[in-house]
Scaffold this active site. Structure first.
Site, PDB file in Angstrom:
ATOM      1  N   ASN A  37       6.611  -3.179  -2.474  1.00 14.55           N
ATOM      2  CA  ASN A  37       5.381  -3.904  -2.777  1.00 14.55           C
ATOM      3  C   ASN A  37       5.467  -4.666  -4.108  1.00 14.55           C
ATOM      4  OD1 ASN A  37       2.743  -4.729  -2.480  1.00 14.55           O
ATOM      5  ND2 ASN A  37       1.816  -2.730  -2.936  1.00 14.55           N
ATOM      6  N   HIS A 122      -7.003   7.889   4.019  1.00 16.07           N
ATOM      7  CA  HIS A 122      -7.720   7.598   2.777  1.00 16.07           C
ATOM      8  C   HIS A 122      -9.209   7.422   3.042  1.00 16.07           C
ATOM      9  CE1 HIS A 122      -4.029   5.621   0.629  1.00 16.07           C
ATOM     10  NE2 HIS A 122      -3.716   6.722   1.273  1.00 16.07           N
ATOM     11  N   ARG A 147      -7.641  11.959   1.798  1.00 15.59           N
ATOM     12  CA  ARG A 147      -7.502  11.684   0.367  1.00 15.59           C
ATOM     13  C   ARG A 147      -8.780  11.002  -0.098  1.00 15.59           C
ATOM     14  NH1 ARG A 147      -3.920   7.217  -2.879  1.00 15.59           N
ATOM     15  NH2 ARG A 147      -5.707   5.957  -2.276  1.00 15.59           N
ATOM     16  N   TYR A 159      -8.155   1.926  -9.546  1.00 18.43           N
ATOM     17  CA  TYR A 159      -7.158   2.210  -8.526  1.00 18.43           C
ATOM     18  C   TYR A 159      -7.773   2.949  -7.327  1.00 18.43           C
ATOM     19  CZ  TYR A 159      -4.159   5.112  -5.883  1.00 18.43           C
ATOM     20  OH  TYR A 159      -3.599   5.744  -4.822  1.00 18.43           O
ATOM     21  N   ASP A 210      -5.510  11.525  -5.699  1.00 20.77           N
ATOM     22  CA  ASP A 210      -4.377  10.852  -6.336  1.00 20.77           C
ATOM     23  C   ASP A 210      -4.815  10.335  -7.705  1.00 20.77           C
ATOM     24  OD1 ASP A 210      -2.205   9.274  -6.992  1.00 20.77           O
ATOM     25  OD2 ASP A 210      -2.131   8.204  -5.071  1.00 20.77           O
ATOM     26  N   HIS A 212      -2.740   8.783  -9.744  1.00 21.88           N
ATOM     27  CA  HIS A 212      -1.945   7.578  -9.954  1.00 21.88           C
ATOM     28  C   HIS A 212      -1.360   7.463 -11.359  1.00 21.88           C
ATOM     29  CE1 HIS A 212      -0.918   3.615  -8.054  1.00 21.88           C
ATOM     30  NE2 HIS A 212      -0.876   4.444  -7.049  1.00 21.88           N
ATOM     31  N   GLU A 236      -2.261  14.656  -6.646  1.00 25.56           N
ATOM     32  CA  GLU A 236      -1.057  13.807  -6.614  1.00 25.56           C
ATOM     33  C   GLU A 236      -0.873  13.001  -7.896  1.00 25.56           C
ATOM     34  OE1 GLU A 236      -1.185  11.244  -3.223  1.00 25.56           O
ATOM     35  OE2 GLU A 236       0.187   9.783  -4.099  1.00 25.56           O
ATOM     36  N   GLU A 262       6.147   9.363  -5.150  1.00 25.50           N
ATOM     37  CA  GLU A 262       6.210   8.163  -4.297  1.00 25.50           C
ATOM     38  C   GLU A 262       7.073   7.075  -4.916  1.00 25.50           C
ATOM     39  OE1 GLU A 262       1.929   7.479  -4.113  1.00 25.50           O
ATOM     40  OE2 GLU A 262       2.184   5.655  -5.274  1.00 25.50           O
ATOM     41  N   ARG A 283       6.776  13.545  -2.671  1.00 25.15           N
ATOM     42  CA  ARG A 283       6.226  12.326  -2.050  1.00 25.15           C
ATOM     43  C   ARG A 283       7.260  11.242  -1.778  1.00 25.15           C
ATOM     44  NH1 ARG A 283       2.463  10.728  -0.055  1.00 25.15           N
ATOM     45  NH2 ARG A 283       1.535   9.182  -1.430  1.00 25.15           N
ATOM     46  N   HIS A 312       5.306   9.350   1.250  1.00 30.33           N
ATOM     47  CA  HIS A 312       4.466   8.193   0.969  1.00 30.33           C
ATOM     48  C   HIS A 312       4.410   7.319   2.229  1.00 30.33           C
ATOM     49  CE1 HIS A 312       4.005   4.411  -1.754  1.00 30.33           C
ATOM     50  NE2 HIS A 312       2.854   5.027  -1.680  1.00 30.33           N
ATOM     51  N   ASP A 316       1.615  -0.513   2.723  1.00 29.03           N
ATOM     52  CA  ASP A 316       2.609  -1.431   2.162  1.00 29.03           C
ATOM     53  C   ASP A 316       4.058  -1.001   2.442  1.00 29.03           C
ATOM     54  OD1 ASP A 316       1.238  -0.229  -0.782  1.00 29.03           O
ATOM     55  OD2 ASP A 316       3.318   0.235  -0.294  1.00 29.03           O
ATOM     56  N   GLU A 339       1.377  10.807   4.984  1.00 30.30           N
ATOM     57  CA  GLU A 339       0.300   9.859   4.684  1.00 30.30           C
ATOM     58  C   GLU A 339       0.239   8.798   5.785  1.00 30.30           C
ATOM     59  OE1 GLU A 339       0.947   7.612   1.100  1.00 30.30           O
ATOM     60  OE2 GLU A 339      -1.171   7.096   0.907  1.00 30.30           O
ATOM     61  N   TRP A 402      -0.126   2.168 -14.300  1.00 32.85           N
ATOM     62  CA  TRP A 402      -0.780   1.896 -13.031  1.00 32.85           C
ATOM     63  C   TRP A 402      -0.447   3.041 -12.097  1.00 32.85           C
ATOM     64  CZ3 TRP A 402      -4.441  -0.595 -10.639  1.00 32.85           C
ATOM     65  CH2 TRP A 402      -4.453  -0.573  -9.218  1.00 32.85           C
TER      66      TRP A 402
HETATM   67  C1  GCO Z   1      -0.486   6.230  -2.202  1.00 31.08           C
HETATM   68  C2  GCO Z   1      -0.056   5.271  -3.228  1.00 31.08           C
HETATM   69  C3  GCO Z   1      -0.323   3.840  -2.921  1.00 31.08           C
HETATM   70  C4  GCO Z   1       0.401   2.970  -3.943  1.00 31.08           C
HETATM   71  C5  GCO Z   1       0.977   1.747  -3.311  1.00 31.08           C
HETATM   72  C6  GCO Z   1       1.830   0.969  -4.271  1.00 31.08           C
HETATM   73  O1  GCO Z   1      -0.603   7.377  -2.549  1.00 31.08           O
HETATM   74  O2  GCO Z   1      -0.639   5.812  -1.065  1.00 31.08           O
HETATM   75  O3  GCO Z   1      -0.459   5.667  -4.496  1.00 31.08           O
HETATM   76  O4  GCO Z   1      -1.679   3.665  -2.893  1.00 31.08           O
HETATM   77  O5  GCO Z   1      -0.430   2.569  -4.963  1.00 31.08           O
HETATM   78  O6  GCO Z   1       1.715   2.125  -2.201  1.00 31.08           O
HETATM   79  O7  GCO Z   1       2.479  -0.055  -3.610  1.00 31.08           O
HETATM   80 MG    MG Z   2      -0.117   7.827  -4.509  1.00 31.01          MG
END
Ligand code: GCO
Ligand code: MG
Length: 402
Positions: A37, A122, A147, A159, A210, A212, A236, A262, A283, A312, A316, A339, A402
């Site tokens: 991504n 999600h 999630r 996020y 999550d 992040h 997560e 991830e 992940r 993961h 994307d 996921e 991020w």
């Molecule tokens: C998740 C991830 C995604 C990422 C994304 C980045 O747990 O699914 O955190 O939301 O942010 O895949 O490209």
């Molecule tokens: Mg994640």
């Protein structure tokens, strides 16, 4: 059976995807996902300019040797671009092997360890009420594991909270959007959120969250402790895990299960996390982790440490990568959860697959190989356009994770 052609497609059926096509001298076609991504063109170039020419003439069956050839042979090892490129080749080779032997890929990885794969999806909302509605919708759609992410009072767009249908939030154009973050309101709000979700939905629904990578170890420990009454399935990506030992502090302080990885690409990113039993779920995903060849080794390494898989699988990574995760998850003993967010209609139109969702589980099919085909014409009619994840700053302008 030798490779005679290697093509890379960069297209935008619903969102940007990089798809690898390998063709053999006996007319078989194998597919791999090379999507990273926001860095799509880097992987496409790595494949087109450096790896594809070396693939021509190689024996399809020798997946171990080909993987080592690209991993060790490059001298420059690891990193997401390299490992995603190698992963796409490896997955396409396993797809071809399965097709040649007329059997699903999971049979080549150890056979079925289970009939179906538990998935989580999600649920996200702008505020608490909105989020509770999203959880109810996901539950009504059959999901047993959800999630939960919510907008936080006092913070702007953050996020995990998409606007409209697009997920993961992408800003189209050459420059990413910028968001603003403050940790304290988040740490106060998330336990309230999960208290409300548990009150509304009871003890059986599996709940995940999550962070992040936005916390320090001590903040992560506080959040994990505050969430203990709500019995999460996992918490997560609390802290960025470049420093694996930082999970010791979190682990000592809480019984909330931890998931991370991830953004990992190799065993070396998680060796300490696994061997010191600092996490419960790994992940790492097949496409970004270098393919099925190394991921099987990593799952086997993690099994005696009671670490389970939790690949993961956001929208994307393409359905090819998801299918690879499902064959992997079908075969390994220490599968945890997968996921799954579903895909936009345009993505579904470009990738046909024989996996299906029902009753909270993904069911992998019995088609030879990965059970997936890519419609080049449909996908290529929708050209790539630059799109990025936002970047994140603290309120005083400091660049943040991020
Ligand atoms: C998740 C991830 C995604 C990422 C994304 C980045 O747990 O699914 O955190 O939301 O942010 O895949 O490209
Ligand atoms: Mg994640």
């Amino acid at each position: 059976m030798k490779i005679i052609d290697c093509q890379v497609f960069v297209s935008c059926p619903g969102r940007n995807f990089v798809t690898l096509k390998l063709t053999t001298d006996n007319g078989l076609v194998g597919w791999g996902d090379a999507t990273l991504n926001g860095r799509e063109l880097a992987v496409a170039s790595y494949l087109r300019d450096h790896l594809c020419p070396l693939l021509i003439g190689r024996e399809v069956m020798n997946t171990e040797d080909t993987w080592q050839y690209f991993y060790k042979g490059a001298y420059w090892r690891r990193g997401p671009v390299t490992m995603t490129a190698i992963g796409a080749i490896d997955v396409a080779l396993w797809d071809l092997k399965g097709k040649a032997l007329d059997t699903p890929v999971y049979n080549l990885l150890g056979g079925r360890s289970r009939d179906r794969l538990l998935v989580y999806t999600h649920a996200q909302g702008q505020d608490l009420d909105d989020t509770l509605t999203a959880v109810a919708t996901a539950q009504a759609a059959g999901y047993r594991a959800i999630r939960v992410q919510s907008g936080v009072p006092g913070l702007g767009k953050i996020y995990g909270i998409g606007s409209g249908d697009a997920y993961e939030p992408v800003s189209k154009g050459v420059r990413p959007e910028e968001e603003t973050w403050r940790t304290e309101p988040y740490l106060r709000f998330v336990p309230e959120l999960f208290a409300a979700v548990r009150k509304e939905f009871g003890p059986d629904l599996l709940l995940l969250h999550d962070s992040h990578h936005r916390l320090t170890p001590i903040e992560a420990a506080r959040l994990a402790q505050d969430l203990e009454p709500y019995h999460l399935f996992w918490l997560e990506d609390t802290v960025p895990a470049e420093h694996q030992a930082s999970f010791r502090l979190i682990r000592e302080k809480t019984v909330t299960p931890l998931a991370v990885g991830e953004v990992f690409n190799t065993l070396h990113d998680c060796q300490q996390l696994v061997s010191e039993q600092l996490i419960d779920y790994l992940r790492m995903t097949v496409s970004h982790g270098g393919g099925l060849t190394p991921m099987m080794k990593i799952a086997h390494f993690a099994e005696p440490y009671h670490v389970k898989t939790g690949c993961h699988g956001p929208s994307d990574i393409s359905p090819i990568a998801l299918a690879a995760c499902l064959h992997f998850g079908t075969a390994v003993n220490n599968f945890g959860i997968q996921e799954y967010m579903g895909y936009a209609d345009a993505t579904e139109a470009a990738f046909s697959h024989d996996y299906s969702f029902g009753d909270g589980y993904l069911h992998v099919g019995d088609a030879p190989g990965l059970g997936i085909e890519f419609d080049e014409a449909t996908a290529n009619a929708q050209p790539y356009a630059p799109a990025y994840l936002p970047v994140n700053r603290l309120e005083d302008g400091t660049m943040f994770d991020w």
